[in-house]
Scaffold this motif. Structure first.
Motif, mmCIF file in Angstrom:
data_model
loop_
_atom_site.group_PDB
_atom_site.id
_atom_site.type_symbol
_atom_site.label_atom_id
_atom_site.label_comp_id
_atom_site.label_asym_id
_atom_site.label_seq_id
_atom_site.Cartn_x
_atom_site.Cartn_y
_atom_site.Cartn_z
ATOM 1 N N ASN A 15 0.807 -1.233 0.000
ATOM 2 C CA ASN A 15 0.000 0.000 0.000
ATOM 3 C C ASN A 15 0.834 1.274 0.000
ATOM 4 N N GLN A 16 2.133 1.142 -0.304
ATOM 5 C CA GLN A 16 2.968 2.337 -0.403
ATOM 6 C C GLN A 16 2.477 3.248 -1.522
ATOM 7 N N ALA A 17 1.998 2.660 -2.602
ATOM 8 C CA ALA A 17 1.488 3.459 -3.717
ATOM 9 C C ALA A 17 0.307 4.315 -3.268
ATOM 10 N N LEU A 18 -0.634 3.716 -2.555
ATOM 11 C CA LEU A 18 -1.818 4.461 -2.137
ATOM 12 C C LEU A 18 -1.473 5.521 -1.101
ATOM 13 N N ARG A 19 -0.640 5.178 -0.122
ATOM 14 C CA ARG A 19 -0.274 6.190 0.875
ATOM 15 C C ARG A 19 0.454 7.369 0.227
ATOM 16 N N THR A 20 1.323 7.082 -0.729
ATOM 17 C CA THR A 20 2.009 8.152 -1.449
ATOM 18 C C THR A 20 1.016 9.025 -2.196
ATOM 19 N N ALA A 21 0.053 8.385 -2.849
ATOM 20 C CA ALA A 21 -0.957 9.131 -3.601
ATOM 21 C C ALA A 21 -1.808 9.997 -2.680
ATOM 22 N N VAL A 22 -2.151 9.486 -1.513
ATOM 23 C CA VAL A 22 -2.951 10.258 -0.554
ATOM 24 C C VAL A 22 -2.182 11.507 -0.111
ATOM 25 N N THR A 23 -0.915 11.344 0.231
ATOM 26 C CA THR A 23 -0.101 12.489 0.649
ATOM 27 C C THR A 23 -0.025 13.545 -0.436
ATOM 28 N N LEU A 24 0.312 13.136 -1.642
ATOM 29 C CA LEU A 24 0.499 14.105 -2.720
ATOM 30 C C LEU A 24 -0.823 14.675 -3.206
ATOM 31 N N SER A 25 -1.904 13.920 -3.083
ATOM 32 C CA SER A 25 -3.222 14.442 -3.427
ATOM 33 C C SER A 25 -3.556 15.658 -2.578
ATOM 34 N N VAL A 26 -3.342 15.547 -1.267
ATOM 35 C CA VAL A 26 -3.646 16.663 -0.377
ATOM 36 C C VAL A 26 -2.674 17.817 -0.596
ATOM 37 N N LEU A 27 -1.401 17.521 -0.813
ATOM 38 C CA LEU A 27 -0.413 18.583 -1.004
ATOM 39 C C LEU A 27 -0.639 19.364 -2.293
ATOM 40 N N THR A 28 -1.088 18.685 -3.334
ATOM 41 C CA THR A 28 -1.259 19.343 -4.633
ATOM 42 C C THR A 28 -2.680 19.774 -4.919
ATOM 43 N N GLY A 29 -3.638 19.279 -4.139
ATOM 44 C CA GLY A 29 -5.035 19.576 -4.413
ATOM 45 C C GLY A 29 -5.623 18.743 -5.534
ATOM 46 N N ARG A 30 -4.897 17.739 -6.012
ATOM 47 C CA ARG A 30 -5.387 16.878 -7.088
ATOM 48 C C ARG A 30 -6.166 15.699 -6.521
ATOM 49 N N ALA A 31 -7.340 15.462 -7.055
ATOM 50 C CA ALA A 31 -8.137 14.308 -6.646
ATOM 51 C C ALA A 31 -7.510 13.024 -7.171
ATOM 52 N N ILE A 32 -7.743 11.920 -6.463
ATOM 53 C CA ILE A 32 -7.264 10.614 -6.918
ATOM 54 C C ILE A 32 -8.421 9.621 -6.946
ATOM 55 N N GLU A 33 -8.310 8.668 -7.852
ATOM 56 C CA GLU A 33 -9.171 7.494 -7.867
ATOM 57 C C GLU A 33 -8.248 6.287 -7.859
ATOM 58 N N TYR A 34 -8.511 5.316 -7.004
ATOM 59 C CA TYR A 34 -7.580 4.204 -6.851
ATOM 60 C C TYR A 34 -8.302 2.867 -6.874
ATOM 61 N N ASN A 35 -7.538 1.836 -7.231
ATOM 62 C CA ASN A 35 -8.044 0.471 -7.148
ATOM 63 C C ASN A 35 -6.881 -0.461 -6.834
ATOM 64 N N GLY A 36 -7.207 -1.641 -6.314
ATOM 65 C CA GLY A 36 -6.177 -2.621 -6.008
ATOM 66 C C GLY A 36 -5.625 -2.540 -4.609
ATOM 67 N N ALA A 37 -6.324 -1.833 -3.689
ATOM 68 C CA ALA A 37 -5.843 -1.740 -2.305
ATOM 69 C C ALA A 37 -5.890 -3.111 -1.638
ATOM 70 N N VAL A 38 -5.012 -3.314 -0.650
ATOM 71 C CA VAL A 38 -4.946 -4.604 0.048
ATOM 72 C C VAL A 38 -4.969 -4.396 1.550
#
Length: 355
Positions: A15-38
């Protein structure tokens, strides 16, 4: 408005990919959509577990985001607004009684709070000494001092330990923002200046901790190395942890090992010591796991970071792929080839809402 960034196989690198995406989503203001979480339990399985659900919900609370993240679900989204400093408390047991590690949650939220104006405190309840994640002692003695050395004002303290299978431990981060700090230069072989041992014993007879410490000291003596050792008796479940750490090259490195039922305390100590000794002999500038934990903060720093590693693991590769989706050209990876070391080059973007 920009389209959401799609994060496929969000569970990559535990889940390093998702945690990284969550951090950068908030920092940049960009929304994310994700799949494949475990679910990152002892037996990983598809669908979000209490640790990653807590990370997403916590990021949403800090940034006023709309989101979807439910236990057992592989897909979801996060649409953030502006992050806010403050005093925050989160508990993985809110999702499900669990010893899910708190350190990955804290490392996900740390850059977000560091980018906010003012002081923040973050308390997370869950597992403090869990396989596959930095222990409380690594957070306190290795990761936070290294970030402090780069100029980031952050500290960690353990309120109570939490070992498997119960968890229930608590850790706290104190963060001063807005942050402005420099990257790291770890391209040269690490040169240790000292060696320290931290043995944590919770709910066990004290002689087991003493056996662990003596086992580590004896192992080092064979190698002609002297170390300082400390035993910390804690109350929170039953467990034994050993951390071997060292200063050098302007930052710190460390290796942890955790005991298990029926195991020998000396074996736990030797595992931690041998991990650190093998790293010293590798010629690398930083341990692989530590570099993975620092990759996102370094992407948010000023200047260029260079790190020499013994190889590249899945968490580093997963985090690098996601960072490139937000900030193309930020991370360059060069994997190990024959006798050449692996290398990581990071062009820090500094904090801000860069799209």
């Amino acid at each position: 408005m920009s389209d959401p960034i799609k994060i496929n196989q969000a569970g990559a690198g535990h889940n390093q990919a998702l945690r990284t995406a969550v951090t950068l989503s908030v920092l940049t203001g960009r929304a994310i959509e994700y799949n494949g979480a475990v679910d990152e339990g002892s037996k990983p399985k598809p669908g979000m577990g209490p640790g990653i659900v807590t990370a997403v919900k916590a990021a949403a609370a800090i940034s006023g985001a709309s989101y979807e993240a439910r236990m057992g679900q592989t897909e979801g989204h996060l649409k953030p607004r502006e992050p806010r400093s403050g005093d925050y408390v989160f508990d993985v047991a809110t999702q499900r009684k669990s010893a899910a590690a708190i350190s990955p949650i804290m490392l996900c939220l740390l850059p977000i709070l560091a980018a906010s104006s003012g002081k923040s405190s973050l308390i997370v309840t869950g597992g403090t000494h869990i396989h596959g994640a930095p222990t409380s002692d690594e957070m306190r003695y290795v990761l936070m001092p290294t970030l402090n050395a780069l100029g980031l004002a952050v500290s960690y303290s353990e309120i109570a330990p939490g070992f498997l299978p119960v968890g229930g431990g608590e850790g706290e981060l104190q963060i001063k923002g807005p942050a402005s700090f420099l990257g790291i230069h770890a391209e040269n072989p690490f040169r240790p200046e000292n060696l320290n041992l931290e043995v944590v014993s919770s709910g066990l007879p004290v002689h087991l901790a003493e056996m662990a410490l003596q086992g580590a000291l004896d192992r080092l003596e064979v190698k002609g190395i002297k170390a300082k050792g400390n035993i910390r008796r804690a109350r929170g479940g039953h467990g034994l942890s050993v951390l071997a750490w060292s200063d050098g090259n302007g930052y710190r490195v460390g290796f942890s090992a955790l005991g298990h039922r029926g195991g020998r305390p000396e074996a736990v100590a030797i595992q931690a010591v041998e991990g650190l000794m093998a790293f010293f002999q590798s010629g690398a500038g930083m341990p692989i796991n530590q570099a993975a934990d620092l990759l996102v903060p370094l992407a948010c720093a000023q200047g260029i970071s260079r790190i020499r590693l013994g190889g590249l693991n899945q968490p580093i590769k997963a985090a690098a792929r996601v960072i490139e989706q937000f900030w193309p050209g930020t991370v360059q990876l060069k994997d190990r080839h024959y006798d050449t070391p692996a290398e990581v080059r990071i062009i820090g973007r500094d904090f801000g809402r860069n799209v």
